[in-house]
Design a protein around this motif. Structure first.
Motif, PDB file in Angstrom:
ATOM      1  N   TYR A 180       7.517   6.935   7.353  1.00  0.00           N
ATOM      2  CA  TYR A 180       7.873   5.777   6.529  1.00  0.00           C
ATOM      3  C   TYR A 180       8.645   6.253   5.292  1.00  0.00           C
ATOM      4  CZ  TYR A 180       4.504   2.891   9.136  1.00  0.00           C
ATOM      5  OH  TYR A 180       3.831   2.213  10.127  1.00  0.00           O
TER       6      TYR A 180
ATOM      7  N   THR B  62       9.878  13.096   5.446  1.00  0.00           N
ATOM      8  CA  THR B  62       8.837  12.146   5.862  1.00  0.00           C
ATOM      9  C   THR B  62       7.991  12.674   7.014  1.00  0.00           C
ATOM     10  OG1 THR B  62       8.419   9.816   6.419  1.00  0.00           O
ATOM     11  CG2 THR B  62      10.319  10.847   7.489  1.00  0.00           C
TER      12      THR B  62
ATOM     13  N   ASP C 159       7.706   5.698   2.375  1.00  0.00           N
ATOM     14  CA  ASP C 159       6.680   6.192   1.451  1.00  0.00           C
ATOM     15  C   ASP C 159       6.354   7.658   1.724  1.00  0.00           C
ATOM     16  OD1 ASP C 159       4.745   5.266  -0.709  1.00  0.00           O
ATOM     17  OD2 ASP C 159       3.364   6.202   0.709  1.00  0.00           O
ATOM     18  N   GLY C 160       6.363   8.051   2.989  1.00  0.00           N
ATOM     19  CA  GLY C 160       6.107   9.442   3.322  1.00  0.00           C
ATOM     20  C   GLY C 160       7.185  10.355   2.774  1.00  0.00           C
TER      21      GLY C 160
ATOM     22  N   HIS D 137       0.802  -1.218   0.000  1.00  0.00           N
ATOM     23  CA  HIS D 137       0.000   0.000   0.000  1.00  0.00           C
ATOM     24  C   HIS D 137       0.842   1.279   0.000  1.00  0.00           C
ATOM     25  CE1 HIS D 137       0.412  -1.213   4.310  1.00  0.00           C
ATOM     26  NE2 HIS D 137       0.706   0.069   4.452  1.00  0.00           N
ATOM     27  N   HIS D 138       2.155   1.141   0.048  1.00  0.00           N
ATOM     28  CA  HIS D 138       3.038   2.303  -0.075  1.00  0.00           C
ATOM     29  C   HIS D 138       3.225   2.620  -1.564  1.00  0.00           C
ATOM     30  CE1 HIS D 138       4.826   1.281   4.145  1.00  0.00           C
ATOM     31  NE2 HIS D 138       3.723   2.003   4.225  1.00  0.00           N
TER      32      HIS D 138
ATOM     33  N   SER E 262       2.185   6.169  18.427  1.00  0.00           N
ATOM     34  CA  SER E 262       2.362   6.664  17.061  1.00  0.00           C
ATOM     35  C   SER E 262       2.391   8.190  17.058  1.00  0.00           C
ATOM     36  CB  SER E 262       1.220   6.163  16.163  1.00  0.00           C
ATOM     37  OG  SER E 262       1.255   4.759  16.063  1.00  0.00           O
TER      38      SER E 262
ATOM     39  N   ILE F 194       0.794  11.680   4.271  1.00  0.00           N
ATOM     40  CA  ILE F 194       0.625  10.308   3.788  1.00  0.00           C
ATOM     41  C   ILE F 194       1.795   9.470   4.275  1.00  0.00           C
ATOM     42  CG2 ILE F 194       0.367   8.836   1.746  1.00  0.00           C
ATOM     43  CD1 ILE F 194      -1.909  10.810   2.090  1.00  0.00           C
ATOM     44  N   TYR F 195       1.525   8.493   5.163  1.00  0.00           N
ATOM     45  CA  TYR F 195       2.548   7.585   5.682  1.00  0.00           C
ATOM     46  C   TYR F 195       3.782   8.325   6.194  1.00  0.00           C
ATOM     47  CZ  TYR F 195      -0.423   4.004   3.693  1.00  0.00           C
ATOM     48  OH  TYR F 195      -1.498   3.207   3.407  1.00  0.00           O
TER      49      TYR F 195
END
Length: 351
Positions: free
Chosen positions: A330, A321, A332-333, A61-62, A299, A326-327
């Motif tokens: 991570y 990040t 992905d962020g 999902h990344h 978190s 979004i994420y």
């Protein structure tokens, strides 16, 4: 002290900064520089002897990271988890042994280590990256931003700050940044800043031969997480994990012995047959952590809305990040932030 002028300056050669630079280059923009305080590129991505002691995993999902990997023709592979894993929840009780269920989304790793992504992104950027160049002060002028560094003065039409917000808040900004932005910067936890990681490399994956997955999870003890970290081509056999932060208070020799004794208890005496052993304490990394470090066990909140705006009259923006909605926190962020920032810069030129 030398003075250099350019159109864009990106402060930080981590994943977000390199992603922005890669996209600028891809769209024909070459008038930019990347200032990096470290003596290497990659930021919190660091691969040592084939072991990722910085950022490591991704999942399906990344989508931003996966899209970037595809565009760079980089492959990924599933995190090894076959065999028995170990859960240590109480030092006074026997460990719990279990086998992972493979019916859900699994973590993946980048073939060649996370550094393979950095290596690909820096292709074509070699003459754009200035290492050992630490930003100290940013000053707004009428049409430009001046950056004072330990290696000279750099002047750009637009500047992107990609270093962690909490660390960026320790730089000198003239004029001073808005209070709401500075507050957000100081309150944003720096991903990885309190992590201590270990890597152990072996001649062979003895744990697999004993039907262990290599996973050890402990709420107590010197190692809180450990995972199989063999490379995709099965040429490097390793274990990688996170150390209990309490071990910062002992000597390196004491810490190592406690870690080995603990892992020997659950994986066997073969743990002492390592070819190499190394640690990385990110809290001691001056380009990651800072004096007001706090460990965060829930978190953290990333992607504060104040990071979305331009400052210094449209000449300064923030990326990384921690700034990503979004994420955040991570890989992905970081990629999402890098892509978004490149689009902002290019759109400003189109406007």
């Amino acid at each position: 002290m030398k003075t250099v002028n350019t159109k864009y300056i990106i402060i930080g050669a981590g994943l977000s900064g390199l992603t922005t630079a890669h996209l600028l280059l891809k769209h024909g923009e070459r008038d930019f520089l990347i200032l990096e305080g470290r003596n290497r590129v990659g930021g919190r991505i660091l691969t040592n002897n084939g072991v990722d002691i910085g950022a490591t995993w991704l999942q399906d999902h990344h989508t931003n990271l996966n899209g970037l990997l595809d565009s760079l023709s980089l492959k990924k592979f599933e995190q090894y988890s076959k065999g028995q894993s170990v859960l240590v929840y109480n030092t006074m009780a026997p460990a719990h042994y279990f086998e992972s269920q493979h019916n859900g989304p699994s973590a993946q790793r980048i073939s060649g280590g996370s550094k393979a992504l950095i290596t690909k992104l820096t292709e074509g950027l070699k003459d754009k990256i200035l290492l050992d160049t630490k930003a100290l002060e940013l000053t707004e002028n009428s049409e430009t931003v001046q950056i004072k560094t330990n290696a000279g003065i750099y002047i750009a039409n637009k500047v992107v700050v990609t270093i962690p917000p909490k660390l960026a808040s320790t730089l000198t900004f003239t004029p001073t940044l808005p209070d709401n932005l500075l507050g957000a910067m100081k309150q944003t936890h720096t991903w990885m800043s309190n992590a201590m990681k270990i890597g152990l490399v072996f001649k062979k994956p003895f744990w697999r031969e004993k039907n262990f997955s290599g996973t050890v999870i402990g709420q107590v003890g010197p190692v809180i997480e450990l995972y199989d970290h063999c490379c995709a081509d099965n040429k490097t056999f390793a274990l990688m994990g996170f150390i209990n932060e309490g071990l910062r208070d002992v000597t390196a020799a004491q810490r190592k012995e406690r870690i080995l004794a603990y892992l020997e208890k659950y994986l066997g005496e073969e743990i002492r047959g390592y070819e190499s052993y190394f640690e990385k304490d990110w809290s001691k990394d001056e380009f990651t952590s800072c004096e007001n470090l706090k460990s965060v066990y829930m978190s953290p909140h990333y992607g504060n809305k104040h990071f979305e705006d331009f400052y210094f009259k449209e000449k300064l923006c923030f990326s990384g990040t921690e700034t990503s909605p979004i994420y955040g926190g991570y890989l992905d962020g970081a990629v999402y932030s890098g892509i978004t920032t490149a689009r902002k810069l290019l759109q400003k030129e189109l406007d």
